[in-house]
Motif scaffolding. Sequence first.
Motif, mmCIF file in Angstrom:
data_model
loop_
_atom_site.group_PDB
_atom_site.id
_atom_site.type_symbol
_atom_site.label_atom_id
_atom_site.label_comp_id
_atom_site.label_asym_id
_atom_site.label_seq_id
_atom_site.Cartn_x
_atom_site.Cartn_y
_atom_site.Cartn_z
ATOM 1 N N PHE A 188 -11.226 -5.847 9.947
ATOM 2 C CA PHE A 188 -10.343 -4.735 10.286
ATOM 3 C C PHE A 188 -8.917 -5.220 10.530
ATOM 4 C CE2 PHE A 188 -8.330 -2.182 13.670
ATOM 5 C CZ PHE A 188 -8.304 -0.934 13.070
ATOM 6 N N TYR A 189 -8.774 -6.295 11.284
ATOM 7 C CA TYR A 189 -7.446 -6.791 11.621
ATOM 8 C C TYR A 189 -6.793 -7.592 10.500
ATOM 9 C CZ TYR A 189 -7.824 -5.134 16.395
ATOM 10 O OH TYR A 189 -7.926 -4.331 17.503
ATOM 11 N N SER A 190 -7.531 -7.845 9.433
ATOM 12 C CA SER A 190 -6.943 -8.556 8.290
ATOM 13 C C SER A 190 -6.324 -7.587 7.282
ATOM 14 C CB SER A 190 -8.008 -9.413 7.592
ATOM 15 O OG SER A 190 -8.977 -8.613 6.949
ATOM 16 N N HIS A 191 -6.430 -6.278 7.550
ATOM 17 C CA HIS A 191 -5.866 -5.257 6.665
ATOM 18 C C HIS A 191 -5.008 -4.298 7.479
ATOM 19 C CE1 HIS A 191 -8.498 -6.494 3.360
ATOM 20 N NE2 HIS A 191 -9.491 -6.524 4.219
ATOM 21 N N PRO A 192 -4.126 -3.553 6.816
ATOM 22 C CA PRO A 192 -3.334 -2.540 7.538
ATOM 23 C C PRO A 192 -4.244 -1.555 8.257
ATOM 24 C CG PRO A 192 -2.453 -2.875 5.334
ATOM 25 C CD PRO A 192 -3.748 -3.630 5.385
ATOM 26 N N ALA A 193 -3.857 -1.170 9.466
ATOM 27 C CA ALA A 193 -4.677 -0.249 10.243
ATOM 28 C C ALA A 193 -4.704 1.132 9.601
ATOM 29 C CB ALA A 193 -4.126 -0.141 11.665
ATOM 30 N N PRO A 194 -5.824 1.860 9.704
ATOM 31 C CA PRO A 194 -5.875 3.246 9.232
ATOM 32 C C PRO A 194 -4.787 4.087 9.897
ATOM 33 C CG PRO A 194 -8.088 2.440 9.687
ATOM 34 C CD PRO A 194 -7.137 1.400 10.207
ATOM 35 N N ILE A 195 -4.353 5.126 9.232
ATOM 36 C CA ILE A 195 -3.209 5.915 9.666
ATOM 37 C C ILE A 195 -3.371 6.494 11.065
ATOM 38 C CG2 ILE A 195 -4.100 7.949 8.460
ATOM 39 C CD1 ILE A 195 -0.397 7.043 9.154
ATOM 40 N N ILE A 196 -4.582 6.921 11.432
ATOM 41 C CA ILE A 196 -4.754 7.553 12.742
ATOM 42 C C ILE A 196 -4.545 6.543 13.869
ATOM 43 C CG2 ILE A 196 -6.276 8.948 14.203
ATOM 44 C CD1 ILE A 196 -5.211 10.253 11.579
ATOM 45 N N GLU A 197 -4.987 5.313 13.676
ATOM 46 C CA GLU A 197 -4.733 4.276 14.663
ATOM 47 C C GLU A 197 -3.237 4.002 14.799
ATOM 48 O OE1 GLU A 197 -7.365 4.324 12.858
ATOM 49 O OE2 GLU A 197 -9.050 3.735 14.120
#
Length: 227
Positions: free
Chosen positions: A19-28
Amino acid sequence: MKTLIDDLPELVKILKKEFYSHPAPIIELIEAQTKDPFAVLVGTILSSRTKDACTAGAVKRLFAAGGNTPEGLEKMELKTLEKLIYPVGFYHTKAQHLKKLPAVLKEKFAGVLPHTVEELCALPGVGRKTANLTVAIGFNLPAICVDVHVHRISNRLGLIKTKTPFESEMALRKILPVKYWMAWNSHLVSFGQTRCSPLRPKCTGCPIARFCNFNSAPASKTRKIKR
């Protein structure tokens, strides 16, 4: 015999790293930038059946015009709303829901955004997925938001065996420890967007392949999950 429930700490640790190796989802991202449950709700309504990049643009335009508050939405013309959020999926319908939202919020909850799934579902354009995500991300309270990614991957792992996202939510509530509820959606949505896609998932080299029952995973690394 070990079950996937026994392996959850390790599985969640791997998913968190991914999860932290990719851009965070928009809602986060919306929550991190605004710390506002109402902004999270609006962003979640817009994000339904829409890619994050498209949602991000719509959110930026809408919020800049004052659409991140009930008062701002109430003052905005429907046509203006539609123009600001275009081209998110079903933008006509979403604009209508957002336009009605302030009035319903006043009528049913005295203008105060509720923090339970059942109450949030009384608002226009809000189903269980949107409500759960608002509770978990916006209010930082335990909730399991099940979208297509969570439904698909939870079944591929063999953690549950369900046919619909609603069935998946109910099943996960029974077996998933509460401490994993809030992160489950974020981690699996990100994983579903970047690796475990509906068609042609990237099973080769998958970091959680050894936990997975999906038939495209390397045979030497799959295992059955005891129920």
